[in-house]
Design a protein around this motif. Sequence first.
Motif, PDB file in Angstrom:
ATOM      1  N   MET A   1      59.539  29.793  41.297  1.00 43.36           N
ATOM      2  CA  MET A   1      59.581  31.154  40.767  1.00 43.36           C
ATOM      3  C   MET A   1      58.240  31.523  40.155  1.00 43.36           C
ATOM      4  O   MET A   1      58.029  31.448  38.957  1.00 43.36           O
ATOM      5  CB  MET A   1      60.687  31.229  39.705  1.00 43.36           C
ATOM      6  CG  MET A   1      61.158  32.628  39.526  1.00 43.36           C
ATOM      7  SD  MET A   1      62.907  32.792  39.180  1.00 43.36           S
ATOM      8  CE  MET A   1      63.095  31.882  37.668  1.00 43.36           C
ATOM      9  N   THR A   2      57.286  31.835  41.036  1.00 43.08           N
ATOM     10  CA  THR A   2      55.938  32.144  40.547  1.00 43.08           C
ATOM     11  C   THR A   2      55.463  33.474  41.108  1.00 43.08           C
ATOM     12  O   THR A   2      54.328  33.859  40.898  1.00 43.08           O
ATOM     13  CB  THR A   2      54.956  31.049  41.021  1.00 43.08           C
ATOM     14  OG1 THR A   2      55.142  30.893  42.430  1.00 43.08           O
ATOM     15  CG2 THR A   2      55.190  29.739  40.325  1.00 43.08           C
ATOM     16  N   ASP A   3      56.324  34.153  41.848  1.00 49.00           N
ATOM     17  CA  ASP A   3      55.839  35.313  42.593  1.00 49.00           C
ATOM     18  C   ASP A   3      55.963  36.624  41.836  1.00 49.00           C
ATOM     19  O   ASP A   3      56.794  36.769  40.946  1.00 49.00           O
ATOM     20  CB  ASP A   3      56.593  35.402  43.924  1.00 49.00           C
ATOM     21  CG  ASP A   3      56.370  34.142  44.748  1.00 49.00           C
ATOM     22  OD1 ASP A   3      55.400  33.417  44.455  1.00 49.00           O
ATOM     23  OD2 ASP A   3      57.181  33.876  45.650  1.00 49.00           O
ATOM     24  N   THR A   4      55.090  37.557  42.233  1.00 51.74           N
ATOM     25  CA  THR A   4      55.067  38.874  41.620  1.00 51.74           C
ATOM     26  C   THR A   4      55.463  39.913  42.663  1.00 51.74           C
ATOM     27  O   THR A   4      55.025  39.840  43.810  1.00 51.74           O
ATOM     28  CB  THR A   4      53.632  39.183  41.109  1.00 51.74           C
ATOM     29  OG1 THR A   4      53.300  38.228  40.112  1.00 51.74           O
ATOM     30  CG2 THR A   4      53.547  40.582  40.512  1.00 51.74           C
ATOM     31  N   LEU A   5      56.274  40.847  42.231  1.00 49.26           N
ATOM     32  CA  LEU A   5      56.614  41.976  43.101  1.00 49.26           C
ATOM     33  C   LEU A   5      55.963  43.223  42.519  1.00 49.26           C
ATOM     34  O   LEU A   5      56.145  43.532  41.335  1.00 49.26           O
ATOM     35  CB  LEU A   5      58.138  42.170  43.150  1.00 49.26           C
ATOM     36  CG  LEU A   5      58.580  43.373  43.993  1.00 49.26           C
ATOM     37  CD1 LEU A   5      58.400  43.094  45.480  1.00 49.26           C
ATOM     38  CD2 LEU A   5      60.026  43.756  43.696  1.00 49.26           C
ATOM     39  N   GLY A  24      46.136  45.434  43.015  1.00 48.24           N
ATOM     40  CA  GLY A  24      45.116  44.583  42.397  1.00 48.24           C
ATOM     41  C   GLY A  24      45.700  43.761  41.263  1.00 48.24           C
ATOM     42  O   GLY A  24      45.424  42.568  41.116  1.00 48.24           O
ATOM     43  N   PHE A  25      46.546  44.405  40.474  1.00 45.82           N
ATOM     44  CA  PHE A  25      47.250  43.689  39.411  1.00 45.82           C
ATOM     45  C   PHE A  25      48.097  42.571  40.019  1.00 45.82           C
ATOM     46  O   PHE A  25      48.107  41.439  39.530  1.00 45.82           O
ATOM     47  CB  PHE A  25      48.130  44.650  38.606  1.00 45.82           C
ATOM     48  CG  PHE A  25      48.985  43.963  37.580  1.00 45.82           C
ATOM     49  CD1 PHE A  25      48.528  43.812  36.281  1.00 45.82           C
ATOM     50  CD2 PHE A  25      50.225  43.429  37.912  1.00 45.82           C
ATOM     51  CE1 PHE A  25      49.297  43.144  35.332  1.00 45.82           C
ATOM     52  CE2 PHE A  25      50.999  42.761  36.985  1.00 45.82           C
ATOM     53  CZ  PHE A  25      50.538  42.624  35.687  1.00 45.82           C
ATOM     54  N   GLY A  26      48.813  42.902  41.098  1.00 43.52           N
ATOM     55  CA  GLY A  26      49.686  41.918  41.750  1.00 43.52           C
ATOM     56  C   GLY A  26      48.902  40.701  42.201  1.00 43.52           C
ATOM     57  O   GLY A  26      49.327  39.553  42.014  1.00 43.52           O
ATOM     58  N   SER A  27      47.735  40.978  42.763  1.00 43.75           N
ATOM     59  CA  SER A  27      46.907  39.894  43.254  1.00 43.75           C
ATOM     60  C   SER A  27      46.414  39.012  42.095  1.00 43.75           C
ATOM     61  O   SER A  27      46.437  37.776  42.185  1.00 43.75           O
ATOM     62  CB  SER A  27      45.769  40.520  44.068  1.00 43.75           C
ATOM     63  OG  SER A  27      44.638  39.733  44.051  1.00 43.75           O
ATOM     64  N   GLN A  28      46.009  39.664  40.983  1.00 46.17           N
ATOM     65  CA  GLN A  28      45.586  38.885  39.800  1.00 46.17           C
ATOM     66  C   GLN A  28      46.743  38.075  39.219  1.00 46.17           C
ATOM     67  O   GLN A  28      46.578  36.921  38.820  1.00 46.17           O
ATOM     68  CB  GLN A  28      45.071  39.814  38.702  1.00 46.17           C
ATOM     69  CG  GLN A  28      43.659  40.300  38.902  1.00 46.17           C
ATOM     70  CD  GLN A  28      43.170  41.084  37.683  1.00 46.17           C
ATOM     71  OE1 GLN A  28      43.568  40.816  36.546  1.00 46.17           O
ATOM     72  NE2 GLN A  28      42.308  42.048  37.915  1.00 46.17           N
ATOM     73  N   ALA A  29      47.903  38.724  39.143  1.00 47.49           N
ATOM     74  CA  ALA A  29      49.078  38.047  38.576  1.00 47.49           C
ATOM     75  C   ALA A  29      49.435  36.844  39.440  1.00 47.49           C
ATOM     76  O   ALA A  29      49.807  35.777  38.937  1.00 47.49           O
ATOM     77  CB  ALA A  29      50.256  39.010  38.479  1.00 47.49           C
ATOM     78  N   ALA A  30      49.304  37.015  40.772  1.00 48.64           N
ATOM     79  CA  ALA A  30      49.620  35.927  41.689  1.00 48.64           C
ATOM     80  C   ALA A  30      48.677  34.756  41.457  1.00 48.64           C
ATOM     81  O   ALA A  30      49.107  33.609  41.353  1.00 48.64           O
ATOM     82  CB  ALA A  30      49.539  36.425  43.131  1.00 48.64           C
ATOM     83  N   SER A  31      47.372  35.040  41.324  1.00 47.25           N
ATOM     84  CA  SER A  31      46.468  33.897  41.106  1.00 47.25           C
ATOM     85  C   SER A  31      46.680  33.266  39.740  1.00 47.25           C
ATOM     86  O   SER A  31      46.584  32.044  39.621  1.00 47.25           O
ATOM     87  CB  SER A  31      44.981  34.228  41.338  1.00 47.25           C
ATOM     88  OG  SER A  31      44.732  35.570  41.315  1.00 47.25           O
ATOM     89  N   ALA A  32      46.997  34.073  38.733  1.00 42.78           N
ATOM     90  CA  ALA A  32      47.250  33.497  37.402  1.00 42.78           C
ATOM     91  C   ALA A  32      48.460  32.563  37.430  1.00 42.78           C
ATOM     92  O   ALA A  32      48.499  31.560  36.720  1.00 42.78           O
ATOM     93  CB  ALA A  32      47.443  34.590  36.368  1.00 42.78           C
ATOM     94  N   ALA A  33      49.453  32.904  38.237  1.00 42.28           N
ATOM     95  CA  ALA A  33      50.704  32.138  38.230  1.00 42.28           C
ATOM     96  C   ALA A  33      50.740  31.076  39.323  1.00 42.28           C
ATOM     97  O   ALA A  33      51.671  30.287  39.397  1.00 42.28           O
ATOM     98  CB  ALA A  33      51.885  33.091  38.406  1.00 42.28           C
TER      99      ALA A  33
END
Lengths: 327, 251
Positions: A1-5, A24-33
Motif C-alpha cells: 500500500m504505497t500508491d497514490t491516486l 506532478g504532485f502524484g509523481s513526487q508522492a510516488a517517489s517519496a513513498a
Amino acid sequence: MTDTLVVIQAAAAELSKSDLSAAGFGSQAASAAGGVFDILLLGPMASSLSSTAAGLGARTVFTMSSGELEAYTAEAYASAVEAFLEGRSWRLVAAATSSSTKEYFPRLAALLDVPMASDVLKIESSDSQRVVFTRAVFVGNLLATVELEAPRALVTCRASEFEPPAAAAEPSTIQEVEAPSGLAHPGKSFVGIEAASSDRPDLKEADIIVSVGRGTRGPGEGIPLCEKLADTLGAALGATRAVVDAGWMANEFQIGQTGKIVAPEVYIAIGLSGSIQHLAGMRNSKTIVAINTDPEAPIFDVADFGLVADLFDAVPELTAVLEKRGG
Amino acid sequence: MKLLVTLKRTPQRDARIRISEAGDSLDLDNVQFEVNPFDELAVEEALRIREAGAEVEVVVVTVGGEECQQQLISALAMGADRAVRVEPSGQSLDSLRVAGALVAVARREEPDLVLAGKLAVDDECGQVPAMMAGLLGWPQANQASSVELSEDASSLRVVCEVDAGLETVTLALPAVVMADLRLNEPRYASLPGIMKAKKKPVEVLALDELGDAGSTRSRVTGFRALEEKSPGVRIDTAEELVRALEERKLV
Ligand SMILES: Cc1cc2nc3c(=O)[nH]c(=O)nc-3n(C[C@H](O)[C@H](O)[C@H](O)COP(=O)(O)OP(=O)(O)OC[C@H]3O[C@@H](n4cnc5c(N)ncnc54)[C@H](O)[C@@H]3O)c2cc1C
C-alpha cells in the motif's frame, strides 16, 4: 500500500495547469513513498482527456463518467471516488486545491473515514507509518508541519507549488471504469453557473497578472488603464476583495485568502495596499511589482520592484513604454 | 425550524502570531480571540432567516474548552437563542473528530439546517462542515454568497462563489451550508443583546458522552516562519521598471 491516486475533474476540453501540477504532485508522492501513481479522470470529458493524461507518467489512467457526473456536484463526485476505491489498495488520494475539491474532498474523507491535509505546499515524507506535509496557516503567515497517520490519507495540493511531471517514457495504460448508479444525492441539484466572459488568460494559467485594488477607483476610472496594461502584456486580471465587494469586478477575479491563490512569474499590484489576506493569495509570485502612492503600504514589503507613484500617471506610462518597445 | 450554527474561537483577524522558541507551538499569550470571521457570517445568516419570518430557533455550537465560552456568548449577544459547548477535556482533536462531535450534537438537536463558516482563519483547513455533511449524508453547499429559503421551508437555493464564477444549486433540507464573505455583513451585538446573552442557556457536553470513539490521526508537529524575502528595490519611473523586467527576461 504505497500508491497514490490523483483525481482530476474532467470537465474542460483540455487539462489545465492545475491538473498537470496535480500529476506532478502524484509523481513526487510516488517517489517519496516508493510506489507509483495512477490518475482517475472523473467527469464528462474523461475519455477524451485520457490520451493526454496518459503522457504524464502514471501507471494507469482510469476514466469514469456517467450522466450523474455530467454536471459537477460534491455529493456525486465524493461518492464516485469512494466507489472507485472500493477493493483497491492505496496510501494517498490527491487532487489540486480548487473550489470543487475544497468541497468534495473533506466529504470524501468523512465517507472513507481517513484523515486529510488541505492545500499542502510540500511533501516532507511518506512511509507506512505516516505522511508528512508542509502547509500554510494563519493567513499564510506561518508554515506548519502536519503529520497524518497512514495507512491511508487524503490530500489537496496547492497547484502553484508543484511542477508538472517530466515527460513519461511510456504511456500509461488507459482503463475505463463503469460508474455505479445512485451517485447523485436526491437532495441536491445543480441549477447553473454564471461566469464573467473574458478573452484574457485564466488567473491560474497566466504567467503575468495585473491586479487591481481600491486605489483604482473603479471601472469609470483606473480599471480601464489596468486592463489596457494587462492586454499589452497578455496578462490576466486579478482583484482585491475591496474591488469585488464594490461590484467593480466579478468574484472569480478575487485573489487572496477568500479567493484564488496564485504564483505567476510576474504579479503587478496596482493601487492595492497588501492586506495580509491579499498577500496570502499572491506572496509566492516569482516577481512582484507594486505601484502605490503610499510609500508605507505593506505591499512594498513583499515587492521586488516598488514604484511610489500615482497609478493614474504610472500605469499609462508603463503601457506606453511597453507598447513602444513592441509589446 | 431549527438552525444549528457551528463556530470556532480563533485569533483576531489581523493578529500577528509568533512561534514558541521550541518551534512546536504558538505563542498565543498576548493574542485576543474572536469568533472566526466566516462563522460570524453563518450566525448572521441564521438570524436573518429568523428575521425573514420563519419560526426559527438558532442554536450555536462549538467544540472547545472553557476559553470558548466568550465566543458562544458573542453569538448569543448577536441574537442566537442558546448554545452548546462540547468539552474535549484537553484532548487535541483533528477535523474528523471535531466533525464527529458536531454530528453527534446535530443528531441530538435534529436541526433543519447546519450553517458554518467556509474556513477557520487559524489552521485554514476548511474541512469540518463538509465532513459533517458526509457523515450525516446530507447535501452541502460551500462558499455561499446568497441563501434563500423556499416558501414552504423545505429547500434552499444557494449561490456559491466557485473558481469559474457564481454557481447556483438547490438543497433539500436538512443540509449543510458554508458561508463565504459576501453572504452578509454581520451585525454588532447591541447593549441589550449583550445583557440578554448572559441569561441564555449554554449547555456543556463532555466529548466522551457523545460517543466519540475516534483517535486523532492528523496533527501539527511544528511551525516555521516564512522564508525571509530579500528587500526589493525602489524604482522611480515606468521606463526603469520595464528595463528591470527585461533584464530578468520577464516581459
Ligand atoms: C476574513 C477576511 C478575508 C479576506 N479575504 C480577502 C481576500 O481573499 N482578498 C483580498 O484582497 N482581501 C481580503 N480581505 C480584505 C482585506 O482585509 C482588505 O480589506 C483588502 O484586501 C483591501 O483591498 P485594497 O488593497 O484594494 O484596498 P485598500 O486597503 O483600501 O488599499 C488601497 C490602496 O490604494 C492606494 N492608492 C490610492 N489611490 C492611489 C493612486 N491614485 N495611485 C496609487 N495607489 C493609490 C492606497 O495607498 C492604498 O494602499 C479579507 C478580509 C477578511 C476579514
